[in-house]
Scaffold this motif. Structure first.
Motif, short mmCIF file in Angstrom:
data_model
loop_
_atom_site.label_atom_id
_atom_site.label_comp_id
_atom_site.label_asym_id
_atom_site.label_seq_id
_atom_site.Cartn_x
_atom_site.Cartn_y
_atom_site.Cartn_z
N VAL A 71 38.06 46.47 50.33
CA VAL A 71 39.05 47.43 49.83
C VAL A 71 40.39 47.16 50.50
N THR A 72 41.44 47.11 49.67
CA THR A 72 42.81 46.97 50.18
C THR A 72 43.44 48.35 50.22
N LEU A 73 43.88 48.76 51.38
CA LEU A 73 44.49 50.09 51.54
C LEU A 73 46.00 49.97 51.56
N ARG A 74 46.65 50.95 50.93
CA ARG A 74 48.10 51.03 50.95
C ARG A 74 48.50 52.43 51.38
N LEU A 75 49.58 52.49 52.14
CA LEU A 75 50.17 53.78 52.48
C LEU A 75 51.16 54.12 51.38
N GLY A 76 51.16 55.36 50.93
CA GLY A 76 52.06 55.77 49.85
C GLY A 76 53.51 55.53 50.21
N GLY A 77 54.36 55.38 49.20
CA GLY A 77 55.76 55.04 49.41
C GLY A 77 56.50 56.05 50.27
N PHE A 78 56.33 57.33 50.00
CA PHE A 78 57.01 58.36 50.77
C PHE A 78 56.56 58.35 52.23
N HIS A 79 55.25 58.19 52.45
CA HIS A 79 54.75 58.19 53.83
C HIS A 79 55.13 56.89 54.55
N THR A 80 55.30 55.80 53.82
CA THR A 80 55.80 54.57 54.43
C THR A 80 57.22 54.78 54.92
N GLU A 81 58.04 55.44 54.09
CA GLU A 81 59.42 55.72 54.50
C GLU A 81 59.45 56.67 55.70
N MET A 82 58.58 57.68 55.70
CA MET A 82 58.51 58.59 56.84
C MET A 82 58.14 57.84 58.11
N SER A 83 57.18 56.94 58.00
CA SER A 83 56.75 56.16 59.16
C SER A 83 57.88 55.28 59.67
N PHE A 84 58.61 54.65 58.76
CA PHE A 84 59.73 53.80 59.14
C PHE A 84 60.82 54.59 59.85
N LEU A 85 61.18 55.74 59.27
CA LEU A 85 62.22 56.58 59.90
C LEU A 85 61.76 57.10 61.25
N GLY A 86 60.48 57.44 61.37
CA GLY A 86 59.95 57.87 62.66
C GLY A 86 59.99 56.76 63.69
N SER A 87 59.77 55.52 63.25
CA SER A 87 59.83 54.40 64.20
C SER A 87 61.26 54.17 64.68
N ILE A 88 62.24 54.37 63.80
CA ILE A 88 63.64 54.27 64.23
C ILE A 88 63.93 55.33 65.28
N GLY A 89 63.50 56.57 65.01
CA GLY A 89 63.71 57.65 65.98
C GLY A 89 63.04 57.36 67.30
N ARG A 90 61.85 56.77 67.24
CA ARG A 90 61.11 56.45 68.47
C ARG A 90 61.82 55.34 69.26
N LEU A 91 62.24 54.29 68.56
CA LEU A 91 62.91 53.18 69.22
C LEU A 91 64.26 53.59 69.82
N MET A 92 64.94 54.51 69.14
CA MET A 92 66.29 54.90 69.58
C MET A 92 66.29 56.10 70.53
N SER A 93 65.12 56.58 70.91
CA SER A 93 65.09 57.73 71.83
C SER A 93 65.70 57.30 73.17
N GLY A 94 66.53 58.16 73.69
CA GLY A 94 67.20 57.88 74.95
C GLY A 94 68.47 57.08 74.79
N SER A 95 68.84 56.73 73.56
CA SER A 95 70.05 55.93 73.34
C SER A 95 71.28 56.80 73.10
N GLY A 96 71.10 58.09 72.93
CA GLY A 96 72.21 58.97 72.63
C GLY A 96 72.33 59.28 71.16
N LEU A 97 71.46 58.68 70.35
CA LEU A 97 71.51 58.93 68.90
C LEU A 97 71.21 60.40 68.58
N LYS A 98 70.23 60.97 69.30
CA LYS A 98 69.88 62.37 69.05
C LYS A 98 71.06 63.28 69.36
N GLU A 99 71.72 63.03 70.47
CA GLU A 99 72.87 63.85 70.85
C GLU A 99 74.01 63.68 69.85
#
Length: 194
Positions: A71-99
């Motif tokens: 079986v080939t599994l795929r993550l839905g498009g919306f949840h893929t985008e959520m995951s990508f945006l969350g990874s940006i937030g995770r990588l940029m934590s402590g960089s001042g982006l949140k502030e």
């Protein structure tokens, strides 16, 4: 002449039977994978199933076993985008982006944006940050202190900036006062190329 064997009927879309189980239950996910795998095997096809984020993780754990390995599994498009945006937030934590984003959005909204939960706000905010950073880099590279409107049509252009000279060269090229070959050897074009 086109088909070999029996001519297939017109294709149609039908709903498969409902599985009357809790969707977050591992046995429900397992029985779904087994059923789809069996139907795909009967049709000599590779099954491709799209799940949302919580169910995708459970299905991924199940497909590590031998029974549902095809079986080939795929993550839905919306949840893929959520995951990508969350990874940006995770990588940029402590960089001042949140502030920085808290200057525009409420702190609670920024927390959701950095984890990928507020998708439309996060996309807009990251695009704003991207535009601002590109503008600062362009300003630094081309040594200009003008705003965007001033660069487009300034009444008093700065004569020493690279952009002003490049604009003048472009105007001369468009008015056919200079050729492309002449412009390629100009110092400003070499600076921009570097």
């Amino acid at each position: 002449m086109v088909c070999t064997g029996n001519n297939p009927r017109l294709s149609h879309i039908t709903f498969l039977p409902m599985i009357d189980l809790n969707p977050s239950d591992m046995s429900c996910v397992y029985s779904t994978l087994k059923f789809v795998s069996k139907v795909a095997h009967d049709h000599n096809r590779t099954p491709v199933i799209t799940f949302d984020q919580p169910l995708y993780w459970k299905a991924l754990m199940i497909t590590f076993g031998e029974e549902c390995k095809n079986v080939t599994l795929r993550l839905g498009g919306f949840h893929t985008e959520m995951s990508f945006l969350g990874s940006i937030g995770r990588l940029m934590s402590g960089s001042g982006l949140k502030e920085l984003l808290e200057l525009i959005y409420a702190p609670n909204a920024v927390t959701h944006m950095m984890t990928g939960k507020a998708v439309s706000r996060a996309v807009r905010a990251f695009m704003l940050v991207d535009t601002a950073l590109h503008w600062l880099i362009t300003e630094e590279i081309f040594c200009t202190n003008q705003t965007g409107d001033e660069i487009e049509r300034s009444e008093f252009p700065q004569t020493n900036t690279v952009l002003t000279v490049a604009d003048q060269l472009f105007e001369k090229l468009m008015n056919k006062q200079k050729t492309v070959e002449n412009l390629l050897n100009h110092d400003v074009v070499k600076v921009i190329e570097e």
